[in-house]
Design an enzyme around this catalytic site. Structure first.
Site, PDB file in Angstrom:
ATOM      1  N   SER A 239       0.858  -1.181   0.000  1.00  7.68           N
ATOM      2  CA  SER A 239       0.000   0.000   0.000  1.00  7.68           C
ATOM      3  C   SER A 239       0.893   1.229   0.000  1.00  7.68           C
ATOM      4  O   SER A 239       2.108   1.118   0.138  1.00  7.68           O
ATOM      5  CB  SER A 239      -0.901   0.000   1.236  1.00  7.68           C
ATOM      6  OG  SER A 239      -0.111   0.111   2.404  1.00  7.68           O
ATOM      7  N   LYS A 240       0.287   2.379  -0.132  1.00  8.08           N
ATOM      8  CA  LYS A 240       1.070   3.609  -0.229  1.00  8.08           C
ATOM      9  C   LYS A 240       2.092   3.725   0.890  1.00  8.08           C
ATOM     10  O   LYS A 240       3.231   4.088   0.699  1.00  8.08           O
ATOM     11  CB  LYS A 240       0.167   4.850  -0.199  1.00  8.08           C
ATOM     12  CG  LYS A 240      -0.784   4.987  -1.343  1.00  8.08           C
ATOM     13  CD  LYS A 240      -2.204   4.652  -0.907  1.00  8.08           C
ATOM     14  CE  LYS A 240      -2.545   3.230  -1.311  1.00  8.08           C
ATOM     15  NZ  LYS A 240      -3.620   2.581  -0.653  1.00  8.08           N
ATOM     16  N   ARG A 241       1.630   3.384   2.089  1.00  5.35           N
ATOM     17  CA  ARG A 241       2.551   3.522   3.208  1.00  5.35           C
ATOM     18  C   ARG A 241       3.372   2.260   3.420  1.00  5.35           C
ATOM     19  O   ARG A 241       4.211   2.182   4.284  1.00  5.35           O
ATOM     20  CB  ARG A 241       1.796   3.914   4.478  1.00  5.35           C
ATOM     21  CG  ARG A 241       0.519   3.158   4.731  1.00  5.35           C
ATOM     22  CD  ARG A 241      -0.132   3.625   6.024  1.00  5.35           C
ATOM     23  NE  ARG A 241       0.853   4.150   6.963  1.00  5.35           N
ATOM     24  CZ  ARG A 241       0.694   4.213   8.274  1.00  5.35           C
ATOM     25  NH1 ARG A 241      -0.423   3.762   8.791  1.00  5.35           N
ATOM     26  NH2 ARG A 241       1.619   4.699   9.061  1.00  5.35           N
ATOM     27  N   HIS A 242       3.115   1.252   2.600  1.00  7.12           N
ATOM     28  CA  HIS A 242       3.838   0.003   2.773  1.00  7.12           C
ATOM     29  C   HIS A 242       4.607  -0.408   1.524  1.00  7.12           C
ATOM     30  O   HIS A 242       4.344  -1.457   0.928  1.00  7.12           O
ATOM     31  CB  HIS A 242       2.860  -1.090   3.187  1.00  7.12           C
ATOM     32  CG  HIS A 242       3.346  -1.851   4.393  1.00  7.12           C
ATOM     33  ND1 HIS A 242       3.267  -1.329   5.654  1.00  7.12           N
ATOM     34  CD2 HIS A 242       3.960  -3.042   4.522  1.00  7.12           C
ATOM     35  CE1 HIS A 242       3.793  -2.196   6.502  1.00  7.12           C
ATOM     36  NE2 HIS A 242       4.228  -3.235   5.849  1.00  7.12           N
TER      37      HIS A 242
END
Length: 468
Positions: A239-242
């Site tokens: 994900s965006k933060r991952h």
RNA sequence: GCUCCCUUCGUCUAGUGGCCUAGGACACCGCCCUCUCAAGGCGGGAACACGAGUUCGAGUCUCGUAGGGAGCGCCA
């Protein structure tokens, strides 16, 4: 019938690694069968779609070399067509208008959930035959069959059966006049003659609904292949933060498009024990039916290894332009030093990315910015350093041909004459040329610096050596 | 909650009932090579989630359990 595949991203962000692999498989499947690859932008979500995202996806695909035969087509330019097909379904009694408010729909779901059932629309307006009315909440819903089941043979997942009782009458057209995804894809794939739908497996659940629409339209149903997702290194969803980054980030990080493609093609697909595939081999050997059904983790270490394989084995002349791009990125003018094509073979065994290669190449394009104190103390202040540097300075001045081989012979002669091991000769020179203890072989390190600069650095080191 | 999907070394995978004392690659460890760092060569440890069943025989087929994932939108 000729094979036609399509890649249909929604422009809500950059082309990420999962999308890139989907695009690659679609492209490969089309090329393998001599068919066509269509690019379609699914931009009916006006809230989240942006022009920048469209551009980012196009850029990513061009960098990877995944050229489309047709498109890009934009769903927002096909609105009339969706409307037309919806009217057709309405006229045939296979779709109907419904007027619930979002709040009423929510309440319906809550009620179902409370009863331990799947949250779904209850079909209130399905057979009511109410006269048409203009209402802000008016939507068009599909009359999904209420019995029987949908069976399809997914090319990667195998046979999948879905009971129609699990499906509700989903929305075809929203109240804002835009079609929903499940409807637009069917119309598009139909109009564009798509024969094989290849997409992420988050769409498996939508497939039965879509098949029902095909059937309501009396249209041929394409084959489906649902690709498992790509997980992050930690096994978590990307994900965006991952760790989810756009493919262009991989360019900036120093990876070659071919290496990324090779890594991606092997993530979920294989051909015996083969690890390295030219583009031609991928096209020839790829078969969507050989794709694995389970999710795979992204492994940077292996990508790095693959990238280095390409750095080592591809023609340096082809890598040179990419290296130049990276040199400029870190503020180096490639014309102030050796030809990048000559730098590639010197560093390809020592780095995995072009970004690192550019960084390591800096010594030949810019003055030594920082001296490694330990290196200076150990190799320039040693008892024999001055003699070595002196001999090297004189030798380099009079060397006939400025090539690695003669330089190598010179270094060997110095070692013999001073009765020193190669280490005692090469290391002082390495520190003189680079300010550090690490660099490619000493002959190449000297060669790439150029005669004038090499001599200048040796003299400078000699001064340091004598001062100590 | 319901439906669907997935499960071989740490990771990517080979394997389609006997060729499997489970193969390769990355990573890791050791040795060799060596002017540094690498690269390279050689070697090593390392896996069929679990339980039933089918079968002469199961990593391979069936069922169940556990774990993981996806979906259940007027998002795509």
């Amino acid at each position: 019938m000729s094979v036609r595949t399509r890649f249909a991203p929604s422009p809500t962000g950059f082309l990420h690694i999962g999308g890139a692999r989907t695009a690659l498989y679609c492209w490969l499947e089309a090329r393998h069968h001599g068919g066509s690859f269509v690019l379609r932008v699914e931009d009916t979500d006006r809230e989240r779609s942006t022009d920048e995202a469209v551009q980012a996806i196009l850029d990513g695909m061009r960098w990877l070399g995944l050229d489309a035969d047709e498109g890009p087509f934009y769903q927002t330019e096909r609105l009339d067509r969706y409307r037309e097909v919806a009217e057709q379904l309405l006229a045939a009694g296979k779709a109907y208008y419904a007027y619930e408010t979002p709040q009423e729909i929510d309440a319906m779901r809550e009620a179902a959930r409370a009863k331990g059932e799947k949250p779904r629309y209850n079909g209130y307006y399905r057979d009511r035959n109410e006269p048409y009315r203009d209402d802000p909440h008016r939507v068009i819903r599909f009359k999904n069959p209420q019995s029987g089941s949908v069976v399809f043979h997914d090319k990667v997942k195998g046979r999948i059966e879905w009971s129609n009782t699990e499906l509700d009458d989903f929305v075809l057209f929203r109240s804002d006049g835009f079609p929903t995804y499940n409807f637009a894809v069917v119309v598009d794939d139909l109009d564009m003659g798509i024969t094989e739908v290849i997409r992420g497996d988050d769409h498996v659940n939508n497939t039965p609904r879509q098949i029902n629409v095909y059937e309501a339209l009396g249209a041929p149903v394409p084959t489906f292949a649902h690709l498992p997702m790509i997980l992050g290194e930690d096994g978590q969803k990307l994900s965006k933060r991952h760790g989810a980054v756009g493919v262009m980030q991989y360019r900036e990080d120093g990876y070659l498009p071919h290496a990324l493609l090779n890594y991606l093609v092997r993530l979920g697909w294989s051909h015996g024990d083969q690890e390295i595939f030219s583009i031609e081999e991928m096209v020839r050997l790829f078969d969507i039916a050989d794709v694995n059904a389970s999710a795979a983790r992204f492994d940077m270490a292996k990508l790095g290894w693959l990238n280095q394989q390409y750095l080592k084995n591809e023609d340096p002349a082809r890598i040179a332009p990419e290296l130049e791009w990276h040199l400029r990125r870190i503020g180096i003018d490639p014309s102030t030093g050796p030809a990048p094509a000559e730098v590639v073979p010197a560093l390809c065994d020592r780095v995995q990315t072009l970004k690192d290669m550019a960084e390591r190449a800096r010594v030949w394009y810019a003055p030594i910015a920082e001296w490694d104190d330990k290196a200076v103390a150990k190799h320039l202040k040693s008892a024999t350093a001055s003699a070595v540097l002196e001999a090297a300075r004189d030798g380099l001045r009079t060397l006939d041909a400025w090539q690695p081989e003669p330089i190598h012979e010179l270094v060997q002669r110095i070692a013999e004459r001073l009765e020193l091991g190669m280490g005692k000769v090469a290391q002082p020179l390495r520190v003189a040329l680079t300010g550090t203890q690490v660099s490619p072989s000493i002959d190449h390190t000297i060669y790439l610096a150029g005669r004038d600069e090499a001599i200048r650095r040796v003299e400078h080191a000699l001064a340091i050596s004598r001062a100590g």
